[in-house]
Write an enzyme that holds these catalytic residues in place. Structure first.
Site, short mmCIF file in Angstrom:
data_model
loop_
_atom_site.label_atom_id
_atom_site.label_comp_id
_atom_site.label_asym_id
_atom_site.label_seq_id
_atom_site.Cartn_x
_atom_site.Cartn_y
_atom_site.Cartn_z
N ILE A 1 -2.57 -9.70 -5.91
CA ILE A 1 -1.19 -9.23 -5.74
C ILE A 1 -0.61 -8.79 -7.07
O ILE A 1 0.02 -7.73 -7.18
CB ILE A 1 -0.33 -10.33 -5.10
CG1 ILE A 1 -0.82 -10.65 -3.69
CG2 ILE A 1 1.14 -9.91 -5.05
CD1 ILE A 1 -0.14 -11.84 -3.05
N ALA A 2 -0.82 -9.59 -8.11
CA ALA A 2 -0.27 -9.29 -9.43
C ALA A 2 -0.78 -7.95 -9.94
O ALA A 2 -0.01 -7.12 -10.43
CB ALA A 2 -0.63 -10.40 -10.42
N LEU A 3 -2.08 -7.75 -9.83
CA LEU A 3 -2.69 -6.53 -10.40
C LEU A 3 -2.27 -5.29 -9.63
O LEU A 3 -1.95 -4.25 -10.22
CB LEU A 3 -4.20 -6.67 -10.40
CG LEU A 3 -4.96 -5.83 -11.42
CD1 LEU A 3 -4.50 -6.16 -12.83
CD2 LEU A 3 -6.45 -6.05 -11.28
N GLU A 4 -2.28 -5.37 -8.30
CA GLU A 4 -1.89 -4.22 -7.50
C GLU A 4 -0.45 -3.79 -7.81
O GLU A 4 -0.17 -2.61 -8.03
CB GLU A 4 -2.02 -4.54 -6.00
CG GLU A 4 -3.44 -4.60 -5.51
CD GLU A 4 -3.54 -4.83 -4.01
OE1 GLU A 4 -4.65 -4.71 -3.47
OE2 GLU A 4 -2.50 -5.12 -3.37
N HIS B 1 -25.27 14.81 -0.52
CA HIS B 1 -24.97 15.27 -1.89
C HIS B 1 -23.91 16.40 -1.84
O HIS B 1 -24.01 17.31 -1.02
CB HIS B 1 -26.24 15.82 -2.55
CG HIS B 1 -25.99 16.42 -3.90
ND1 HIS B 1 -25.75 15.65 -5.01
CD2 HIS B 1 -25.92 17.73 -4.31
CE1 HIS B 1 -25.56 16.45 -6.05
NE2 HIS B 1 -25.66 17.72 -5.65
N LYS C 1 0.82 -1.21 0.00
CA LYS C 1 0.00 0.00 0.00
C LYS C 1 0.86 1.26 0.00
O LYS C 1 0.45 2.30 -0.52
CB LYS C 1 -0.95 0.01 1.20
CG LYS C 1 -1.91 -1.17 1.25
CD LYS C 1 -2.58 -1.42 -0.09
CE LYS C 1 -3.28 -2.76 -0.15
NZ LYS C 1 -2.37 -3.92 -0.21
N GLY D 1 0.71 -13.69 -13.60
CA GLY D 1 -0.48 -13.75 -12.76
C GLY D 1 -1.34 -12.53 -12.95
O GLY D 1 -0.85 -11.47 -13.38
N SER D 2 -2.62 -12.65 -12.63
CA SER D 2 -3.54 -11.52 -12.77
C SER D 2 -4.51 -11.43 -11.61
O SER D 2 -5.59 -10.88 -11.73
CB SER D 2 -4.33 -11.63 -14.09
OG SER D 2 -5.07 -12.84 -14.12
N GLY D 3 -4.10 -11.99 -10.47
CA GLY D 3 -4.91 -11.91 -9.27
C GLY D 3 -4.67 -10.63 -8.50
O GLY D 3 -4.14 -9.65 -9.04
#
Length: 457
Positions: free
Chosen positions: A177-180, A438, A48, A173-175
């Protein structure tokens, strides 16, 4: 003989120890490796930090969307120094806590079962009335790839140790961890290519949102769906890999290959087969999903040692409540389940709350889908974050909110609101009676909920 022996000092193990010490001093916690948790050292926190820095850089580059002209440069050695400084701050906090525990309560070493009541650590044996197994996981690595690539093959355990970011990376990978990591690296000027085994990214199960996420993230990331590298070789400082795309063989040169294909349990280190021969196959362990008990033994497996969702708050929850079952064995109770909540910190963020689209479909549940696009949502436009959409799932009979999937800005905050609504078993009518200020992103949820309610009338 100890009342409880806890094996593993990650989030689940530490939580279990803190609960157990309130009830008995006759406990032991054993840990093989660092005592500072996967989350703090190589997981949630350092990722992060990297993502926050990357997103800030992205917003600076796109400040013209807000009528601004801003210039900035990246020094990736400073970026990594920042990541490591903050990471070390978080790990120190955990270690300080662990160091305050009595020395007779903790041992460093590799634990193995001798029988259902006995373990061996550092050539010493210890007996307990009950055990909590919180050994966690380690990144899954292809042994053949590791042999070829050596230190050019890295995982999320190594990437945060780099002194500076490389010029190029291939992510396998594209899960989650991979995507982040892929998006963060791309935003920090690392030439990043993602190879995905399937046509799926992240955690979304909704076909509509999954398609939208693929289209949106493909605008920024080099995503190779249903393509994996076929051959690797190392030449000098570069990895050469080949792959086939549209029947054409291609080659890519990168500084590192980042393996992000998931994590595997460390239960294999415990010699569970010595308890029972049926425990040799870890994929078929008879673990009660409600109590976390292993068969009928006073052994409870918690955290991500045996789960498809390695989530910090769930690990802490399970560790705490497993202690009660240990001390009251054989009178055990189901661990109260938390409302499912999973968040992926991409941009836009992804979140799955309660029962997912796929879960409801698999159960043949009768439900309606409330939908909202964030492309034309007022506050999202104001913030130049008008991308993505959200779905809410409402039971057609009870009118209760069952789940939701999000692909939009600030999904991490919207997801919490939805999780609390679901845990309170609120109907869509009760939820729509609540205030929606709003202009806010929360108004988008109201739009989706109203869309669902119209289908129920």
């Amino acid at each position: 003989m100890y009342d409880i022996i806890i094996i593993g000092a990650g989030t689940a193990g530490i939580s279990a120890y803190k609960e157990a010490i309130k009830k008995t001093q006759n406990i032991l916690i054993i840990n093989d490796g660092p005592w500072d948790t996967t989350c703090a050292r190589v997981g949630c926190m350092p990722s992060k930090i990297l993502i926050s820095t990357a997103n800030c850089m992205y917003e600076i580059r796109h400040a013209d969307n807000l009528g601004l002209d801003v210039k900035s440069e990246i020094d990736t050695s400073r970026v990594m120094q920042h990541v490591q400084t903050l990471r070390d701050r978080f790990t120190r906090a955990t270690l300080k806590d662990v160091e305050s525990w009595p020395s007779q309560h903790k041992i460093s070493g590799k634990a193995e079962f001798i029988d259902s009541n006995t373990i061996q650590v550092n050539n010493q044996t210890f007996k307990a009335k009950s055990f909590i197994l919180a050994v966690g996981t380690t990144p899954a690595i292809d042994a053949e790839q590791k042999q070829i690539l050596g230190d050019k093959l890295i995982t999320s355990d190594q990437i945060f140790e780099l002194e500076q970011l490389p010029k190029s990376v291939a992510v396998i990978g594209s899960g989650v961890i991979a995507l982040e990591l892929a998006q963060a690296l791309t935003r920090l000027n690392v030439n990043t290519t993602v190879f995905a085994r399937s046509r799926k990214i992240g955690s979304l199960t909704s076909p509509v949102l999954q398609k939208l996420a693929q289209e949106e993230l493909s605008k920024e990331l080099k995503l190779k769906f249903e393509i994996l590298p076929e051959h690797y070789s190392v030449k000098g400082d570069l990895v050469h890999l080949t792959y086939t795309e549209e029947n054409v063989q291609k080659m890519l040169q990168v500084n590192y290959v980042l393996a992000a294909t998931g994590r595997r349990t460390l239960l294999n280190t415990l010699s569970l087969e010595r308890i029972s021969a049926e425990f040799k196959d870890l994929k078929k362990l008879p673990i009660n999903p409600h109590t976390k008990q292993l068969a009928d033994y006073p052994i409870f497996i918690v955290g991500d040692a045996h789960t498809n969702t390695p989530i910090q708050h769930e690990a802490a929850h399970e560790g705490k409540f497993a202690v009660q079952n240990c001390l009251k064995f054989p009178q055990i109770k189901p661990i109260k389940m938390l409302t499912s909540l999973g968040i992926l910190f991409s941009t836009p963020q992804m979140a799955t709350i309660g029962q997912s689209y796929k879960h409801l479909q698999d159960k043949n549940t009768e439900f309606v889908i409330g939908y909202v696009s964030y492309e034309k949502q007022g506050r999202a436009i104001v913030a130049a974050k008008n991308k993505g959409a959200a779905e809410v799932y409402v039971d057609t009979i009870s009118h209760k909110l069952l789940g939701a999937e999000l692909f939009c800005a600030e999904a991490e905050h919207l997801a919490h609101l939805l999780a609390w609504m679901i845990s309170e078993e609120r109907t869509i009518h009760e939820i729509l009676d609540k205030p929606f200020y709003h202009p806010t992103l929360e108004e988008g949820l109201r739009t989706a909920l109203k869309h669902a309610r119209r289908q129920l009338i």
